[in-house]
Scaffold this active site. Structure first.
Site, PDB file in Angstrom:
ATOM      1  N   HIS A 188       5.705  -2.052  -9.592  1.00 20.72           N
ATOM      2  CA  HIS A 188       5.226  -1.707  -8.255  1.00 20.72           C
ATOM      3  C   HIS A 188       5.608  -0.290  -7.828  1.00 20.72           C
ATOM      4  O   HIS A 188       5.254   0.119  -6.724  1.00 20.72           O
ATOM      5  CB  HIS A 188       5.780  -2.724  -7.245  1.00 20.72           C
ATOM      6  CG  HIS A 188       5.155  -2.664  -5.894  1.00 20.72           C
ATOM      7  ND1 HIS A 188       3.795  -2.777  -5.685  1.00 20.72           N
ATOM      8  CD2 HIS A 188       5.709  -2.480  -4.656  1.00 20.72           C
ATOM      9  CE1 HIS A 188       3.535  -2.694  -4.393  1.00 20.72           C
ATOM     10  NE2 HIS A 188       4.672  -2.494  -3.749  1.00 20.72           N
ATOM     11  N   ASP A 228       1.136  -5.548 -11.719  1.00 23.58           N
ATOM     12  CA  ASP A 228       1.989  -5.372 -10.543  1.00 23.58           C
ATOM     13  C   ASP A 228       2.091  -6.720  -9.841  1.00 23.58           C
ATOM     14  O   ASP A 228       1.099  -7.227  -9.315  1.00 23.58           O
ATOM     15  CB  ASP A 228       1.375  -4.311  -9.621  1.00 23.58           C
ATOM     16  CG  ASP A 228       2.208  -4.015  -8.375  1.00 23.58           C
ATOM     17  OD1 ASP A 228       3.154  -4.761  -8.083  1.00 23.58           O
ATOM     18  OD2 ASP A 228       1.884  -3.021  -7.689  1.00 23.58           O
ATOM     19  N   SER A 260       3.181   1.409  -1.283  1.00 26.08           N
ATOM     20  CA  SER A 260       3.288   0.006  -0.913  1.00 26.08           C
ATOM     21  C   SER A 260       2.859  -0.196   0.545  1.00 26.08           C
ATOM     22  O   SER A 260       1.771   0.208   0.934  1.00 26.08           O
ATOM     23  CB  SER A 260       4.714  -0.491  -1.180  1.00 26.08           C
ATOM     24  OG  SER A 260       4.797  -1.893  -1.106  1.00 26.08           O
TER      25      SER A 260
END
Length: 267
Positions: free
Chosen positions: A245, A217, A95
């Site tokens: 995610h 996502d 991320s």
């Protein structure tokens, strides 16, 4: 300062193997990698850590000014590499940490030999000709909700971020991780994350790079993966048969296989 204690650094795997440095995302800690570490550790030296303010890091080391920009988190990464004298590092960032890895590699290029970007996003807010997945109003509302009731926000948002509604235990785990994070520190990290714009930093990448995305996502839609891939010449884009995610939790075998395939090809 004891860097290893500050960032709760742990080292496993083959002492002489290629070095993988695993970096977690917002609201998480190194425990998020636990399902991929055993397989990766068979052939690699695996280094994990917690950002200051997360997991079992030293909260006394937290500084709002430092951690109000992604540069502060990148400095943590470089200091860990210096402290352990890590070289030829393949940085695996989930991320927002994918962009932290880009910044760290620019700060200390002699330390890094590759990047693995897991569900990356250089900018979460839509812009002209760019789809990040959120409008500016969306992000303002998200941050206002988080700042007014962090625990309530965590309980509502973690399952959405995780996806995989048919596997509620995954959402529950992410909720617990969010809720274990100090709310004041989480608010700063959230604002730093969701208001960041690191698109220009992608041009600095000079090492082999793997961009890992999920087929669905809500935080980093497929358009973002395509953008990152196009912005880093020679990068490899892999779309996992996974949703949500956090593929290191929802699809650990596929995530591990993609990482090891990339490392094998890069060497």
């Amino acid at each position: 300062m004891n860097i290893r204690r500050r960032n709760n650094v742990t080292v496993t795997g083959r002492a002489e193997g290629p070095v993988l440095l695993l970096a977690h995302g917002f609201g998480c800690d190194q425990n998020m990698w636990r399902l991929v570490v055993p397989a990766l550790a068979k052939d690699h030296r695996v280094v994990q850590f917690d950002y200051v303010g997360s997991g079992r890091s030293e909260s006394a080391a937290w500084n709002e000014q430092r951690y109000s920009s992604l540069e502060g988190y990148a400095l943590d990464v470089v200091e860990i590499c210096d402290d352990l004298d890590l070289r030829d590092v393949i940085f695996v960032g989930h991320s927002v940490s994918a962009m932290v890895g880009v910044l760290a590699a620019a700060k200390a290029p002699q330390r890094f030999s590759g990047l693995v970007m897991v569900a990356p996003s250089p900018r979460y807010i839509d812009d002209d000709g760019y789809r990040g997945g959120f409008s500016a109003d969306d992000i303002d509302e998200l941050l206002e909700s988080l700042e007014s009731n962090y625990l309530g926000w965590s309980a509502a948002m973690a399952p959405v971020i995780m996806g995989n509604a048919d596997r509620p235990e995954l959402g529950e785990e992410l909720t617990a991780s969010f809720c274990a994070t100090d709310p004041d520190m989480a608010r700063v990290f959230a604002r730093t994350t969701f208001q960041s714009d690191s698109r220009d930093d992608l041009k600095t990448v000079q090492v082999p790079t793997l961009v890992l995305e999920c087929r669905q996502d809500v935080i980093a839609p497929r358009e973002v993966g395509a953008f990152v891939h196009a912005a880093i010449p020679g990068s490899r884009l892999v779309t996992l048969e996974a949703t949500g995610h956090c593929p290191q939790l929802s699809a650990p075998e596929a995530t591990t296989a993609a990482i090891t395939d990339f490392i094998g090809a890069a060497r």
